[in-house]
Design a protein around this motif. Structure first.
Motif, short mmCIF file in Angstrom:
data_model
loop_
_atom_site.label_atom_id
_atom_site.label_comp_id
_atom_site.label_asym_id
_atom_site.label_seq_id
_atom_site.Cartn_x
_atom_site.Cartn_y
_atom_site.Cartn_z
N GLY A 193 -7.97 31.12 1.06
CA GLY A 193 -7.56 31.33 2.45
C GLY A 193 -8.44 30.59 3.44
O GLY A 193 -8.25 30.73 4.65
N GLN A 194 -9.39 29.81 2.95
CA GLN A 194 -10.29 29.07 3.83
C GLN A 194 -9.64 27.77 4.31
O GLN A 194 -8.92 27.12 3.56
CB GLN A 194 -11.59 28.74 3.09
N ILE A 195 -9.93 27.44 5.57
CA ILE A 195 -9.47 26.15 6.09
C ILE A 195 -10.34 25.05 5.48
O ILE A 195 -11.54 24.99 5.74
CB ILE A 195 -9.52 26.13 7.62
N ALA A 196 -9.72 24.22 4.67
CA ALA A 196 -10.46 23.19 3.94
C ALA A 196 -10.77 21.98 4.81
O ALA A 196 -11.86 21.40 4.73
CB ALA A 196 -9.68 22.75 2.70
N ASP A 256 -4.00 9.66 13.12
CA ASP A 256 -5.22 8.92 12.77
C ASP A 256 -5.42 8.81 11.26
O ASP A 256 -6.36 8.13 10.82
CB ASP A 256 -6.45 9.59 13.39
N ALA A 257 -4.61 9.49 10.47
CA ALA A 257 -4.75 9.43 9.02
C ALA A 257 -4.46 8.02 8.51
O ALA A 257 -3.66 7.29 9.10
CB ALA A 257 -3.80 10.43 8.37
N PHE A 258 -5.11 7.64 7.41
CA PHE A 258 -5.03 6.27 6.91
C PHE A 258 -3.59 5.80 6.71
O PHE A 258 -3.19 4.76 7.25
CB PHE A 258 -5.80 6.16 5.59
N PHE A 259 -2.80 6.55 5.97
CA PHE A 259 -1.45 6.11 5.66
C PHE A 259 -0.50 6.23 6.86
O PHE A 259 0.52 5.54 6.91
CB PHE A 259 -0.89 6.86 4.45
N SER A 260 -0.85 7.07 7.82
CA SER A 260 -0.07 7.12 9.04
C SER A 260 -0.24 5.83 9.83
O SER A 260 0.73 5.27 10.37
CB SER A 260 -0.51 8.31 9.90
N LEU A 272 0.83 -1.21 0.00
CA LEU A 272 0.00 0.00 0.00
C LEU A 272 0.86 1.26 0.00
O LEU A 272 0.57 2.24 -0.70
CB LEU A 272 -0.92 0.01 1.22
N LEU A 273 1.93 1.22 0.79
CA LEU A 273 2.79 2.41 0.93
C LEU A 273 3.54 2.75 -0.36
O LEU A 273 3.98 3.88 -0.53
CB LEU A 273 3.78 2.18 2.07
N VAL A 274 3.68 1.77 -1.26
CA VAL A 274 4.36 2.03 -2.53
C VAL A 274 3.67 3.18 -3.27
O VAL A 274 4.32 4.05 -3.87
CB VAL A 274 4.36 0.77 -3.42
N PHE A 275 2.34 3.22 -3.21
CA PHE A 275 1.58 4.24 -3.94
C PHE A 275 0.94 5.27 -3.01
O PHE A 275 -0.11 5.82 -3.31
CB PHE A 275 0.50 3.56 -4.80
N GLU A 276 1.60 5.53 -1.89
CA GLU A 276 1.07 6.50 -0.94
C GLU A 276 0.88 7.88 -1.57
O GLU A 276 -0.17 8.52 -1.39
CB GLU A 276 2.00 6.61 0.27
N ASP A 277 1.88 8.36 -2.30
CA ASP A 277 1.79 9.70 -2.89
C ASP A 277 0.64 9.81 -3.89
O ASP A 277 0.02 10.87 -4.00
CB ASP A 277 3.11 10.05 -3.61
N GLU A 278 0.35 8.73 -4.58
CA GLU A 278 -0.74 8.75 -5.57
C GLU A 278 -2.11 8.55 -4.93
O GLU A 278 -3.10 9.15 -5.37
CB GLU A 278 -0.52 7.66 -6.62
N LEU A 279 -2.18 7.72 -3.88
CA LEU A 279 -3.47 7.37 -3.27
C LEU A 279 -3.93 8.36 -2.21
O LEU A 279 -5.13 8.57 -2.03
CB LEU A 279 -3.38 5.97 -2.65
N GLU A 280 -2.99 8.98 -1.51
CA GLU A 280 -3.35 9.89 -0.41
C GLU A 280 -4.30 11.01 -0.85
O GLU A 280 -5.33 11.25 -0.19
CB GLU A 280 -2.08 10.46 0.21
N PRO A 281 -4.04 11.72 -1.99
CA PRO A 281 -4.98 12.77 -2.41
C PRO A 281 -6.34 12.23 -2.85
O PRO A 281 -7.33 12.96 -2.84
CB PRO A 281 -4.25 13.43 -3.61
N ILE A 322 -7.80 9.36 -1.43
CA ILE A 322 -8.48 8.90 -0.22
C ILE A 322 -9.01 10.08 0.60
O ILE A 322 -10.12 10.04 1.14
CB ILE A 322 -7.51 8.04 0.64
N ASP A 323 -8.23 11.15 0.69
CA ASP A 323 -8.64 12.33 1.47
C ASP A 323 -8.54 13.57 0.59
O ASP A 323 -7.74 14.47 0.84
CB ASP A 323 -7.74 12.46 2.72
N SER A 324 -9.37 13.61 -0.43
CA SER A 324 -9.29 14.68 -1.43
C SER A 324 -9.62 16.05 -0.83
O SER A 324 -9.03 17.07 -1.21
CB SER A 324 -10.21 14.39 -2.61
N LYS A 325 -10.56 16.09 0.11
CA LYS A 325 -10.93 17.37 0.73
C LYS A 325 -9.73 17.99 1.44
O LYS A 325 -9.56 19.22 1.46
CB LYS A 325 -12.08 17.17 1.70
#
Length: 390
Positions: free
Chosen positions: A114-117, A124-128, A33-42, A44-47
């Motif tokens: 400038g809004q907090i998204a 607690d994040a998935f990849f963490s 799973l971690l192999v594609f962390e950079d590609e999957l992280e945005p 999984i948590d696009s907001k």
């Protein structure tokens, strides 16, 4: 001699495999799973990651975004600011959220509005969570010891597996080809032994590089080999300006100077030191480099934002350059997508080996029990015949 060696290899392979199988399965599966962390992280948590870009709207100054975060979380100390290279990414602010160094609250801010998204507890994040499972089974130092020992066991398992697999004249063809139309027992053996053989060089490299995170002495071997001394602790230099006079253009000034000094595209991380006497550390990845994980460092005065020192990759010691190669080799990111796909498949095969190995062991155990029961029945029959005869 050969038979004795194979018997020893078989026993080591079996019992080390049983001892470490579950840990190897978890570490390999999470590694895939971690192999594609950079590609999957945005995805999984696009907001959290993706900004809502308004056509033609410029990015707001970093200091204005910092002020927004400070207003929303007034009691949280700012630790770092992360700016991705992609235009559609939020700026991520890391805030101290507890006593431990790992207790971080990450706040994502849209750089155009400038809004907090969004915000999240980083632990607690998935990849963490996946990374903590991968490195130490979420068990801190105890888990780190378990994964380290299991990794060493796995290296021995691979060597003993190669000894057991080694073909002779009669079975040479069988040892290189998977018989896909065979019965389950034979197919399972082929998937374990033959897939294991083809994946062995890659799994071995991934496993042995993983020891760098488990054992400090392994890490020091790299520096002793190439630099002649153990790894030296790196610390940000002291500030030169004694008075804080950066006002409201501090972070934007650092960001602008960083891009001027290092014009290549890449992620920028601005890290503030715990001590007010130490300068600000800025790292920037070089996405134009031929290999992954090439990073340059700049140090800026915390009181006025002036550049104090550069630590460029080209000027690093041989030991540090080799050490920087360990991570992309381990994760498969060394040469981009080709090596990532290779690492992903390798990790999946590694995860399958404990499963197919247990099936082989259970099959042999079942067969052994059947033979034992058959032997017991034969013994009883012999005794009965003897009684009748007498």
């Amino acid at each position: 001699m050969k038979k004795a060696l194979k018997k020893l290899a078989s026993q080591l392979h079996l019992w080390l495999g049983i001892s470490s199988g579950l840990v190897v399965f978890i570490v390999a599966l999470t590694g895939s799973l971690l192999v594609f962390e950079d590609e999957l992280e945005p995805v999984i948590d696009s907001k959290f990651h993706i900004a809502a870009i308004h056509e033609g709207k410029p990015r707001l100054p970093l200091d204005l975004l910092t002020a927004k975060v400070s207003d929303a979380f007034p009691n949280k100390k700012l630790l770092r600011v992360t700016i991705e290279r992609e235009a559609d990414r939020n700026v991520i602010f890391g805030l101290k959220n507890g006593k431990k160094e790992k207790d971080i609250l990450s706040v994502a801010v849209d750089p155009y509005s400038g809004q907090i998204a969004s915000y999240r507890i980083e632990q607690d994040a998935f990849f963490s969570v996946v990374l903590r499972l991968h490195r130490y089974l979420c068990l801190e130092e105890t888990g780190k010891a378990i994964t380290g020992i299991s990794c060493v066991m796995f290296l021995i398992i691979m060597i003993t597996g190669l000894v057991m697999w080694w073909p002779n004249r009669k079975n040479r063809k069988q040892r290189f080809t998977i018989k896909w139309n065979a019965k389950f027992k034979r197919l399972n053996w082929d998937l374990h032994a033959i897939l294991g053989f083809y994946a062995l060089p890659f799994v071995f490299v991934i496993a042995i590089t993983g020891l760098v995170w488990s054992y400090k002495w392994v890490n020091n071997i790299i520096f002793m080999t190439f630099d002649g001394i153990p790894q030296q602790k790196r610390e940000a230099p002291a500030n030169i300006q004694p008075i804080d006079n950066h006002k409201d253009i501090f972070f934007q000034k650092i960001y602008t100077q960083t891009n001027q000094q290092l014009p290549n595209p890449g992620k920028i991380v601005i890290t503030l030191a715990d001590s007010d006497s130490l300068s600000v550390t800025v790292s920037k990845a070089d996405d134009h480099a031929a290999i992954n994980n090439i990073v340059n460092f700049l140090y800026f005065d915390k009181n006025n934002g002036q550049l104090i020192k550069k630590r460029l990759y080209a000027e690093e010691t041989k030991g540090m350059k080799v050490r920087r190669l360990i991570y992309p080799i381990h994760t498969g990111s060394l040469l981009g997508w080709p090596t990532k796909i290779l690492a992903f498949l390798t990790a999946l095969i590694a995860a399958s080996l404990p499963v197919t190995g247990v099936i082989i062991w259970l099959g042999k155990k079942k067969k052994g029990n059947k033979v034992a029961r058959a032997g017991a029945v034969d013994s009883r029959n012999v005794r009965r015949k003897s009684v009748v005869t007498n």
